[in-house]
Design a protein around this motif. Structure first.
Motif, PDB file in Angstrom:
ATOM      1  N   MET A  11       0.783  -1.212  -0.121  1.00 39.73           N
ATOM      2  CA  MET A  11       0.109   0.165   0.060  1.00 39.73           C
ATOM      3  C   MET A  11       0.763   1.252  -0.113  1.00 39.73           C
ATOM      4  SD  MET A  11      -3.150  -0.902   0.089  1.00 39.73           S
ATOM      5  CE  MET A  11      -4.231   0.435   0.576  1.00 39.73           C
ATOM      6  N   GLY A  12       1.882   1.375   0.852  1.00 39.39           N
ATOM      7  CA  GLY A  12       2.699   2.546   1.092  1.00 39.39           C
ATOM      8  C   GLY A  12       3.508   2.782  -0.166  1.00 39.39           C
ATOM      9  N   ALA A  13       4.050   1.781  -0.887  1.00 37.29           N
ATOM     10  CA  ALA A  13       4.604   2.578  -2.088  1.00 37.29           C
ATOM     11  C   ALA A  13       3.945   3.121  -3.073  1.00 37.29           C
ATOM     12  CB  ALA A  13       5.453   1.155  -2.664  1.00 37.29           C
ATOM     13  N   THR A  31      12.024  -1.005   6.623  1.00 40.18           N
ATOM     14  CA  THR A  31      13.057  -1.923   6.962  1.00 40.18           C
ATOM     15  C   THR A  31      13.368  -2.678   5.834  1.00 40.18           C
ATOM     16  OG1 THR A  31      11.344  -2.905   7.752  1.00 40.18           O
ATOM     17  CG2 THR A  31      12.877  -1.771   9.279  1.00 40.18           C
ATOM     18  N   VAL A  32      12.685  -3.078   4.895  1.00 37.89           N
ATOM     19  CA  VAL A  32      12.888  -4.052   3.766  1.00 37.89           C
ATOM     20  C   VAL A  32      12.790  -3.487   2.257  1.00 37.89           C
ATOM     21  CG1 VAL A  32      12.190  -6.378   2.698  1.00 37.89           C
ATOM     22  CG2 VAL A  32      12.165  -6.015   5.510  1.00 37.89           C
ATOM     23  N   ALA A  33      11.574  -2.840   2.053  1.00 38.70           N
ATOM     24  CA  ALA A  33      11.309  -2.499   0.832  1.00 38.70           C
ATOM     25  C   ALA A  33      12.220  -1.253   0.223  1.00 38.70           C
ATOM     26  CB  ALA A  33       9.950  -1.975   0.729  1.00 38.70           C
ATOM     27  N   LEU A  58       2.012   0.861   8.282  1.00 39.89           N
ATOM     28  CA  LEU A  58       2.736  -0.161   8.680  1.00 39.89           C
ATOM     29  C   LEU A  58       1.730  -1.318   9.011  1.00 39.89           C
ATOM     30  CD1 LEU A  58       4.712   2.255  11.167  1.00 39.89           C
ATOM     31  CD2 LEU A  58       5.861   0.611   9.067  1.00 39.89           C
ATOM     32  N   PRO A  59       2.293  -2.659   9.315  1.00 36.51           N
ATOM     33  CA  PRO A  59       1.518  -3.745   9.511  1.00 36.51           C
ATOM     34  C   PRO A  59       0.531  -3.610  10.688  1.00 36.51           C
ATOM     35  CG  PRO A  59       3.968  -4.454   9.123  1.00 36.51           C
ATOM     36  CD  PRO A  59       3.880  -2.921   9.463  1.00 36.51           C
ATOM     37  N   ASN A  60       0.742  -3.343  11.948  1.00 41.39           N
ATOM     38  CA  ASN A  60       0.134  -3.349  13.063  1.00 41.39           C
ATOM     39  C   ASN A  60       0.542  -2.165  13.950  1.00 41.39           C
ATOM     40  OD1 ASN A  60       2.359  -4.392  14.690  1.00 41.39           O
ATOM     41  ND2 ASN A  60       2.184  -6.433  13.287  1.00 41.39           N
ATOM     42  N   SER A  85      -2.100   3.394   8.435  1.00 41.22           N
ATOM     43  CA  SER A  85      -2.215   1.837   8.796  1.00 41.22           C
ATOM     44  C   SER A  85      -3.682   1.506   9.375  1.00 41.22           C
ATOM     45  CB  SER A  85      -1.096   1.280   9.959  1.00 41.22           C
ATOM     46  OG  SER A  85      -0.154   1.875   9.646  1.00 41.22           O
ATOM     47  N   THR A  86      -4.006   0.113   9.282  1.00 42.47           N
ATOM     48  CA  THR A  86      -5.137  -0.118   9.920  1.00 42.47           C
ATOM     49  C   THR A  86      -4.526  -0.964  11.469  1.00 42.47           C
ATOM     50  OG1 THR A  86      -6.411  -1.056   8.051  1.00 42.47           O
ATOM     51  CG2 THR A  86      -7.019  -1.921  10.077  1.00 42.47           C
ATOM     52  N   VAL A  87      -4.793  -0.315  12.573  1.00 40.65           N
ATOM     53  CA  VAL A  87      -4.433  -0.699  13.892  1.00 40.65           C
ATOM     54  C   VAL A  87      -5.414  -0.713  14.895  1.00 40.65           C
ATOM     55  CG1 VAL A  87      -1.920   0.124  13.206  1.00 40.65           C
ATOM     56  CG2 VAL A  87      -3.661   1.526  14.937  1.00 40.65           C
ATOM     57  N   GLU A 232      -6.814 -13.140   4.821  1.00 43.82           N
ATOM     58  CA  GLU A 232      -6.172 -12.995   6.043  1.00 43.82           C
ATOM     59  C   GLU A 232      -6.296 -11.366   6.526  1.00 43.82           C
ATOM     60  OE1 GLU A 232      -5.112 -14.205   3.383  1.00 43.82           O
ATOM     61  OE2 GLU A 232      -2.939 -13.592   2.738  1.00 43.82           O
ATOM     62  N   LEU A 233      -6.464 -10.558   5.514  1.00 39.78           N
ATOM     63  CA  LEU A 233      -6.591  -9.271   5.765  1.00 39.78           C
ATOM     64  C   LEU A 233      -8.048  -9.084   6.626  1.00 39.78           C
ATOM     65  CD1 LEU A 233      -4.863  -7.358   2.819  1.00 39.78           C
ATOM     66  CD2 LEU A 233      -4.060  -7.784   5.400  1.00 39.78           C
ATOM     67  N   MET A 234      -8.909  -9.414   5.944  1.00 40.19           N
ATOM     68  CA  MET A 234     -10.187  -9.685   6.790  1.00 40.19           C
ATOM     69  C   MET A 234     -10.109 -10.018   8.148  1.00 40.19           C
ATOM     70  SD  MET A 234     -13.341  -8.959   6.999  1.00 40.19           S
ATOM     71  CE  MET A 234     -14.268  -8.349   5.691  1.00 40.19           C
TER      72      MET A 234
HETATM   73  P1  NAD Z   1       2.735  -4.583   3.617  1.00 34.27           P
HETATM   74  O1  NAD Z   1       3.167  -5.702   4.512  1.00 34.27           O
HETATM   75  O2  NAD Z   1       3.082  -4.920   2.082  1.00 34.27           O
HETATM   76  O3  NAD Z   1       3.575  -3.160   3.979  1.00 34.27           O
HETATM   77  C1  NAD Z   1       3.943  -3.004   5.128  1.00 34.27           C
HETATM   78  C2  NAD Z   1       5.614  -2.279   5.120  1.00 34.27           C
HETATM   79  O4  NAD Z   1       5.896  -1.961   6.428  1.00 34.27           O
HETATM   80  C3  NAD Z   1       6.496  -3.334   4.717  1.00 34.27           C
HETATM   81  O5  NAD Z   1       7.319  -2.986   3.475  1.00 34.27           O
HETATM   82  C4  NAD Z   1       7.592  -3.495   5.907  1.00 34.27           C
HETATM   83  O6  NAD Z   1       8.905  -3.823   5.597  1.00 34.27           O
HETATM   84  C5  NAD Z   1       7.322  -2.198   6.759  1.00 34.27           C
HETATM   85  N1  NAD Z   1       7.886  -2.169   8.011  1.00 34.27           N
HETATM   86  C6  NAD Z   1       7.463  -3.212   8.801  1.00 34.27           C
HETATM   87  N2  NAD Z   1       8.107  -2.537  10.247  1.00 34.27           N
HETATM   88  C7  NAD Z   1       8.761  -1.528   9.716  1.00 34.27           C
HETATM   89  C8  NAD Z   1       9.415  -0.616  10.796  1.00 34.27           C
HETATM   90  N3  NAD Z   1      10.000  -0.746  11.837  1.00 34.27           N
HETATM   91  N4  NAD Z   1      10.190   0.531   9.904  1.00 34.27           N
HETATM   92  C9  NAD Z   1       9.835   0.690   8.534  1.00 34.27           C
HETATM   93  N5  NAD Z   1       8.899   0.066   8.066  1.00 34.27           N
HETATM   94  C10 NAD Z   1       8.692  -1.386   8.427  1.00 34.27           C
HETATM   95  O7  NAD Z   1       1.446  -4.221   4.130  1.00 34.27           O
HETATM   96  P2  NAD Z   1       0.239  -3.215   3.035  1.00 34.27           P
HETATM   97  O8  NAD Z   1      -0.575  -4.283   2.399  1.00 34.27           O
HETATM   98  O9  NAD Z   1       0.996  -2.198   2.506  1.00 34.27           O
HETATM   99  O10 NAD Z   1      -0.693  -2.898   4.528  1.00 34.27           O
HETATM  100  C11 NAD Z   1      -0.145  -1.793   5.298  1.00 34.27           C
HETATM  101  C12 NAD Z   1      -1.100  -1.356   6.165  1.00 34.27           C
HETATM  102  O11 NAD Z   1      -2.674  -0.994   5.331  1.00 34.27           O
HETATM  103  C13 NAD Z   1      -1.778  -2.581   7.137  1.00 34.27           C
HETATM  104  O12 NAD Z   1      -1.975  -1.893   8.249  1.00 34.27           O
HETATM  105  C14 NAD Z   1      -2.988  -3.200   6.461  1.00 34.27           C
HETATM  106  O13 NAD Z   1      -4.056  -3.842   7.348  1.00 34.27           O
HETATM  107  C15 NAD Z   1      -3.491  -1.872   6.022  1.00 34.27           C
HETATM  108  N6  NAD Z   1      -4.452  -2.001   4.662  1.00 34.27           N
HETATM  109  C16 NAD Z   1      -4.154  -2.889   3.607  1.00 34.27           C
HETATM  110  C17 NAD Z   1      -4.685  -3.132   2.653  1.00 34.27           C
HETATM  111  C18 NAD Z   1      -4.342  -4.197   1.475  1.00 34.27           C
HETATM  112  O14 NAD Z   1      -5.293  -4.327   0.523  1.00 34.27           O
HETATM  113  N7  NAD Z   1      -3.164  -4.471   1.484  1.00 34.27           N
HETATM  114  C19 NAD Z   1      -6.006  -2.463   2.512  1.00 34.27           C
HETATM  115  C20 NAD Z   1      -6.396  -1.588   3.398  1.00 34.27           C
HETATM  116  C21 NAD Z   1      -5.479  -1.112   4.704  1.00 34.27           C
END
Ligand code: NAD
Length: 293
Positions: A11-13, A31-33, A58-60, A85-87, A232-234
């Motif tokens: 999502m972030g990119a 940290t990775v991407a 971020l993830p959580n 993020s969704t937290v 798994e996101l649901m």
């Molecule tokens: P993702 O796992 O692809 O991206 C999360 C990124 O955070 C990863 O690139 C990871 O390396 C990075 N990260 C982790 N820890 C870090 C840290 N300490 N510092 C810097 N970067 C760090 O997940 P996503 O799909 O992009 O989802 C992001 C958020 O958006 C989540 O909370 C998710 O629930 C929410 N969301 C996702 C979707 C979807 O369809 N993917 C839709 C709505 C909401």
């Protein structure tokens, strides 16, 4: 605006890319991407220094709290910490309180619209925070999304998101189990769609995202149940709604049942990596007396 973007995943990119496209000065950190087209810093604190807005995706909640603890001391007075993020609601409110104590503003603004909406710049933002903070980040919402709804003070964006997705999880399950029952009663799926989509059983799950292949608008069901919105996101969102229900002492039996069904689907029944509408083939394979494979 000068924006630090922390968390450049699925999502972030694309969200960061849309900010760059709109002319904002974006420095990213992950940290990775390492996505192309975004200037990268060596740490979250380095990205945050001198930024008008620090945006996290971020993830959580645990990771958000850790990143917030790192960036808040590095942020300039009056800057905004914008978490998309969704937290859990508690983490959103705790991070906002820490930001406030440090002389910063905070907005929690989870999104709906998924990876497709992030790339197209058509996300919906559900925002919690002060009027002043919301106004400051509104131009960023405009660059990344189609709609931003201000839902009240900090945490209310997350509250709106998990309540919406609790309804979505429940209606998707109800729609799928009704299709499976209709099959066994000899009712044609197209007829089922034609009736329900124009009757009192209709919902977004039926009319916009029909879980039956070849029926209704094109949806992940027509693409082998590839996500779309992964099961798994649901499950993540349903678990957050149950955590919030426990904290707030709210009675949510349908949300609890949906969370348990998606937990079994993802953890035990091969649902991980499939769209959340793949509940329909799950129900098809089962019976009233027999739990199925
Ligand atoms: P993702 O796992 O692809 O991206 C999360 C990124 O955070 C990863 O690139 C990871 O390396 C990075 N990260 C982790 N820890 C870090 C840290 N300490 N510092 C810097 N970067 C760090 O997940 P996503 O799909 O992009 O989802 C992001 C958020 O958006 C989540 O909370 C998710 O629930 C929410 N969301 C996702 C979707 C979807 O369809 N993917 C839709 C709505 C909401």
């Amino acid at each position: 605006m000068k924006v630090a973007f922390i968390g450049l995943g699925n999502m972030g990119a694309p969200m960061a890319a849309n900010l760059v496209k709109a002319g904002h000065d974006v420095t990213g950190y992950d940290t990775v991407a390492r996505p192309e087209g975004i200037a990268l810093a060596g740490s979250a604190a380095e990205a945050a220094a001198g930024a008008d807005v620090v945006l996290t995706m971020l993830p959580n909640g645990a990771i958000l709290r850790a990143v917030a603890a790192e960036v808040i001391p590095a942020m300039q007075p009056g800057a905004v910490l914008l978490d998309c993020s969704t937290v859990d609601v508690d983490s959103a409110r705790a991070v906002a309180a820490e930001a406030g104590a440090a002389g910063l503003m905070a907005v929690d603004a989870p999104v709906s619209g998924g990876v497709g909406g992030a790339a197209a710049g058509t996300l919906t933002f559900m925002a919690g925070g002060s009027d002043a903070a919301f106004a400051r980040v509104k131009p960023l919402f405009d660059a990344m999304g189609a709609r931003a709804v201000h839902c009240g003070p900090s945490g209310n964006g997350q509250a709106a998101k998990i309540c919406n997705n609790m309804i979505l999880g429940v209606t998707m399950i109800a729609t799928c189990e009704a299709f499976a029952l209709a099959d066994k009663l000899g009712l044609d799926r197209q007829a089922m769609f034609d009736v329900v989509s124009t009757s009192s059983g209709q919902s977004w799950s039926m009319t916009a995202y029909c879980p039956a292949p070849g029926v209704g608008p094109t949806s992940p069901a027509d693409n082998g149940y590839r996500p779309g919105f992964a099961a798994e996101l649901m499950l993540k969102d349903l678990m957050l709604s149950q955590q919030a229900a426990e904290t707030a002492d709210a009675d949510t039996p349908m949300g609890a049942a949906a969370a348990e069904l998606y937990r079994r689907f993802v953890e035990d029944e091969g649902g991980r990596g499939r769209d959340f509408s793949a509940m329909l083939p799950r129900f098809e394979a089962r019976g009233f007396r027999k739990a199925g494979p």
